[in-house]
Design a protein around this motif. Structure first.
Motif, mmCIF file in Angstrom:
data_model
loop_
_atom_site.group_PDB
_atom_site.id
_atom_site.type_symbol
_atom_site.label_atom_id
_atom_site.label_comp_id
_atom_site.label_asym_id
_atom_site.label_seq_id
_atom_site.Cartn_x
_atom_site.Cartn_y
_atom_site.Cartn_z
ATOM 1 N N ALA A 39 -19.890 -57.182 65.055
ATOM 2 C CA ALA A 39 -20.073 -57.007 63.619
ATOM 3 C C ALA A 39 -20.918 -58.123 63.025
ATOM 4 C CB ALA A 39 -18.714 -56.938 62.918
ATOM 5 N N GLU A 40 -20.693 -59.349 63.485
ATOM 6 C CA GLU A 40 -21.472 -60.467 62.977
ATOM 7 C C GLU A 40 -22.925 -60.363 63.410
ATOM 8 O OE1 GLU A 40 -19.269 -63.726 64.499
ATOM 9 O OE2 GLU A 40 -18.001 -63.897 62.723
ATOM 10 N N VAL A 41 -23.146 -59.942 64.659
ATOM 11 C CA VAL A 41 -24.516 -59.735 65.138
ATOM 12 C C VAL A 41 -25.197 -58.663 64.303
ATOM 13 C CG1 VAL A 41 -25.936 -59.039 67.090
ATOM 14 C CG2 VAL A 41 -23.906 -60.448 67.478
ATOM 15 N N ALA A 42 -24.495 -57.567 64.049
ATOM 16 C CA ALA A 42 -25.060 -56.479 63.244
ATOM 17 C C ALA A 42 -25.379 -56.948 61.836
ATOM 18 C CB ALA A 42 -24.088 -55.305 63.209
ATOM 19 N N ALA A 43 -24.511 -57.811 61.279
ATOM 20 C CA ALA A 43 -24.745 -58.305 59.926
ATOM 21 C C ALA A 43 -26.000 -59.167 59.874
ATOM 22 C CB ALA A 43 -23.536 -59.101 59.449
ATOM 23 N N ILE A 44 -26.177 -60.018 60.888
ATOM 24 C CA ILE A 44 -27.372 -60.873 60.926
ATOM 25 C C ILE A 44 -28.635 -60.021 61.044
ATOM 26 C CG2 ILE A 44 -28.599 -62.589 62.312
ATOM 27 C CD1 ILE A 44 -25.880 -63.796 62.983
ATOM 28 N N LEU A 45 -28.592 -59.020 61.920
ATOM 29 C CA LEU A 45 -29.751 -58.134 62.082
ATOM 30 C C LEU A 45 -30.016 -57.346 60.807
ATOM 31 C CD1 LEU A 45 -29.148 -56.813 65.716
ATOM 32 C CD2 LEU A 45 -30.781 -58.545 64.955
ATOM 33 N N ALA A 46 -28.963 -56.913 60.141
ATOM 34 C CA ALA A 46 -29.132 -56.155 58.907
ATOM 35 C C ALA A 46 -29.804 -57.000 57.827
ATOM 36 C CB ALA A 46 -27.775 -55.649 58.416
ATOM 37 N N VAL A 47 -29.384 -58.263 57.720
ATOM 38 C CA VAL A 47 -30.007 -59.158 56.740
ATOM 39 C C VAL A 47 -31.485 -59.359 57.067
ATOM 40 C CG1 VAL A 47 -30.049 -61.524 55.877
ATOM 41 C CG2 VAL A 47 -27.867 -60.344 56.159
ATOM 42 N N ALA A 48 -31.797 -59.517 58.351
ATOM 43 C CA ALA A 48 -33.195 -59.690 58.748
ATOM 44 C C ALA A 48 -34.022 -58.458 58.395
ATOM 45 C CB ALA A 48 -33.278 -59.968 60.248
ATOM 46 N N VAL A 49 -33.459 -57.264 58.647
ATOM 47 C CA VAL A 49 -34.171 -56.025 58.327
ATOM 48 C C VAL A 49 -34.406 -55.918 56.822
ATOM 49 C CG1 VAL A 49 -33.980 -53.518 58.304
ATOM 50 C CG2 VAL A 49 -33.386 -54.788 60.370
ATOM 51 N N VAL A 50 -33.395 -56.257 56.034
ATOM 52 C CA VAL A 50 -33.521 -56.180 54.575
ATOM 53 C C VAL A 50 -34.594 -57.143 54.078
ATOM 54 C CG1 VAL A 50 -32.345 -56.657 52.394
ATOM 55 C CG2 VAL A 50 -31.179 -55.367 54.186
ATOM 56 N N ILE A 51 -34.595 -58.394 54.603
ATOM 57 C CA ILE A 51 -35.572 -59.389 54.151
ATOM 58 C C ILE A 51 -36.987 -58.975 54.534
ATOM 59 C CG2 ILE A 51 -36.374 -61.751 54.467
ATOM 60 C CD1 ILE A 51 -33.459 -62.590 54.771
ATOM 61 N N ILE A 52 -37.174 -58.610 55.811
ATOM 62 C CA ILE A 52 -38.512 -58.228 56.268
ATOM 63 C C ILE A 52 -38.977 -56.952 55.573
ATOM 64 C CG2 ILE A 52 -39.868 -57.518 58.274
ATOM 65 C CD1 ILE A 52 -38.051 -59.302 59.969
ATOM 66 N N GLY A 53 -38.067 -55.972 55.483
ATOM 67 C CA GLY A 53 -38.423 -54.731 54.798
ATOM 68 C C GLY A 53 -38.720 -54.958 53.325
ATOM 69 N N GLU A 56 -42.191 -56.494 53.058
ATOM 70 C CA GLU A 56 -43.194 -55.455 53.333
ATOM 71 C C GLU A 56 -43.373 -54.548 52.118
ATOM 72 O OE1 GLU A 56 -45.806 -53.132 55.840
ATOM 73 O OE2 GLU A 56 -44.700 -54.923 56.448
ATOM 74 N N LEU A 57 -42.261 -54.116 51.548
ATOM 75 C CA LEU A 57 -42.311 -53.204 50.402
ATOM 76 C C LEU A 57 -42.925 -53.874 49.181
ATOM 77 C CD1 LEU A 57 -41.530 -50.381 49.379
ATOM 78 C CD2 LEU A 57 -39.296 -51.326 48.718
ATOM 79 N N ALA A 58 -42.510 -55.110 48.912
ATOM 80 C CA ALA A 58 -43.021 -55.809 47.734
ATOM 81 C C ALA A 58 -44.526 -56.046 47.832
ATOM 82 C CB ALA A 58 -42.290 -57.141 47.564
ATOM 83 N N LEU A 59 -44.993 -56.433 49.015
ATOM 84 C CA LEU A 59 -46.421 -56.686 49.174
ATOM 85 C C LEU A 59 -47.246 -55.425 48.987
ATOM 86 C CD1 LEU A 59 -46.378 -59.121 52.234
ATOM 87 C CD2 LEU A 59 -46.814 -59.696 49.851
ATOM 88 N N ARG A 60 -46.713 -54.305 49.425
ATOM 89 C CA ARG A 60 -47.448 -53.041 49.291
ATOM 90 C C ARG A 60 -47.365 -52.497 47.865
ATOM 91 N NH1 ARG A 60 -49.506 -51.338 53.928
ATOM 92 N NH2 ARG A 60 -48.655 -52.130 55.908
ATOM 93 N N ILE A 61 -46.235 -52.654 47.227
ATOM 94 C CA ILE A 61 -46.095 -52.163 45.844
ATOM 95 C C ILE A 61 -47.026 -52.925 44.903
ATOM 96 C CG2 ILE A 61 -44.520 -52.078 43.862
ATOM 97 C CD1 ILE A 61 -42.288 -51.346 45.771
ATOM 98 N N PHE A 62 -47.079 -54.224 45.053
ATOM 99 C CA PHE A 62 -47.902 -55.047 44.162
ATOM 100 C C PHE A 62 -49.325 -55.233 44.680
ATOM 101 C CE2 PHE A 62 -43.534 -56.358 43.214
ATOM 102 C CZ PHE A 62 -43.523 -56.204 41.830
ATOM 103 N N MET A 69 -51.462 -62.825 51.548
ATOM 104 C CA MET A 69 -50.235 -62.705 52.336
ATOM 105 C C MET A 69 -50.190 -61.335 52.988
ATOM 106 S SD MET A 69 -47.572 -64.158 53.443
ATOM 107 C CE MET A 69 -46.195 -63.585 54.441
ATOM 108 N N PRO A 70 -50.414 -61.247 54.295
ATOM 109 C CA PRO A 70 -50.375 -59.952 54.970
ATOM 110 C C PRO A 70 -48.943 -59.455 55.116
ATOM 111 C CG PRO A 70 -50.705 -61.690 56.557
ATOM 112 C CD PRO A 70 -50.737 -62.348 55.210
ATOM 113 N N PRO A 71 -48.719 -58.157 55.097
ATOM 114 C CA PRO A 71 -47.363 -57.624 55.306
ATOM 115 C C PRO A 71 -46.901 -57.858 56.739
ATOM 116 C CG PRO A 71 -48.957 -55.847 55.203
ATOM 117 C CD PRO A 71 -49.696 -57.097 54.836
ATOM 118 N N PRO A 72 -45.592 -57.909 56.959
ATOM 119 C CA PRO A 72 -45.084 -58.144 58.318
ATOM 120 C C PRO A 72 -45.620 -57.164 59.347
ATOM 121 C CG PRO A 72 -43.316 -58.412 56.728
ATOM 122 C CD PRO A 72 -44.501 -57.887 55.956
#
Length: 282
Positions: A39-53, A56-62, A69-72
């Motif tokens: 569960a802790e491993v999944a939580a760390i990966l989930a946070v990484a996905v949210v941050i990177i995603g 990526e989304l913010a750079l493309r929207i704006f 700054m290139p997107p990930p």
């Protein structure tokens, strides 16, 4: 020395509940306060996905230009696309790092042993070590290049000068942390200074030695990259300079990602060594 006069072994005794600084209890991945469940491993990966995603989304929207700054996703694509060209430069940087670190670590360990056994030597060496620690080694790279040219030599020297003092300071601290009662007991059994050093001081200092090696390796990596940026036509630092001058920011951040990965691998390597050989310190 007869069997009844054998020197007691202290190196494997489990320490108490003290909070000594060591490689094994600095890590968030060690047994105890570290990762214990999926569960802790999944939580760390989930946070990484949210941050990177999110980035990526913010750079493309704006519509942020890639030269700012290139997107990930562009960075990952550039990493795989350019890696055949980057790989040789990675090899050059590793040669500089390993060679310079080996020289600096050996000299640092020897100096740490000398100054802890001979206090007078410390009084002589300490001012020069202080100068090395407080002087940015990159400031010496142009001078080294003027003397030794644009090849490996000035970079290896710079890495050794950056790593050596870190290893020496931490190793000397470890050698001094030994309980004086253990040394007194060993002397009562007739142990020589050399026997006390190898059987008591060195094993008890191992956690701090590993910390020094880890810090020295990371400092060495930073110095190697900086030296490559100052002069020379090869190495990851040279790639950073080249890509930034051509405003190829995805490739630039791909090299930064490689350097970050190298730093993490250095940390993990020494953590695993400490976990195997100095886990009794935790």
């Amino acid at each position: 020395m007869s069997g009844g006069d054998a020197i007691p072994e202290f190196s494997k005794a489990k320490s108490g509940d003290g909070q000594d600084v060591s490689l094994t209890n600095l890590s968030a991945f060690a047994n105890g306060p570290g990762i214990k469940s999926g569960a802790e491993v999944a939580a760390i990966l989930a946070v990484a996905v949210v941050i990177i995603g999110g980035i990526e989304l913010a750079l493309r929207i704006f519509h942020v230009p890639q030269y700012i700054m290139p997107p990930p996703s562009s960075i990952v694509y550039a990493l795989f696309d350019e890696f055949p060209l980057i790989a040789p430069h990675l090899g050059y940087t590793l040669v500089e790092l390993v060679s310079g670190f080996a020289i600096g670590a050996i000299v640092g360990l020897v100096m740490a042993a000398v100054i802890t056994q001979f206090p007078f030597a410390e009084k002589i060496v300490a001012p020069y070590i202080l100068i090395l620690v407080t002087t940015p080694m990159l400031a010496l790279v142009p001078l080294l290049i003027l003397r030794f040219g644009f090849g490996y030599t000035p970079r290896i020297i710079a890495v050794a000068l950056a790593a050596g003092p870190m290893v020496m300071i931490n190793a000397a601290t470890g050698f001094r942390r030994v309980d004086s009662a253990k040394i007194a007991l060993a002397r009562s059994y007739g142990a020589s200074t050399l026997q006390i050093f190898w059987k008591i001081r060195a094993p008890m200092a191992l956690p701090m030695i590993l910390v020094g090696l880890m810090i020295g390796a990371i400092f060495g990596l930073l110095t190697a990259v900086g030296a490559e940026m100052v002069g020379g036509g090869f190495g990851l630092g040279n790639r950073l300079t080249s890509y930034s001058s051509m405003i190829q920011m995805p490739q630039f951040f791909a090299v930064v990602l490689i350097l970050s990965t190298l730093g993490i691998l250095i940390y993990v390597l020494f953590f695993l060594i400490g976990k195997k050989w100095a886990s009794w310190e935790t």
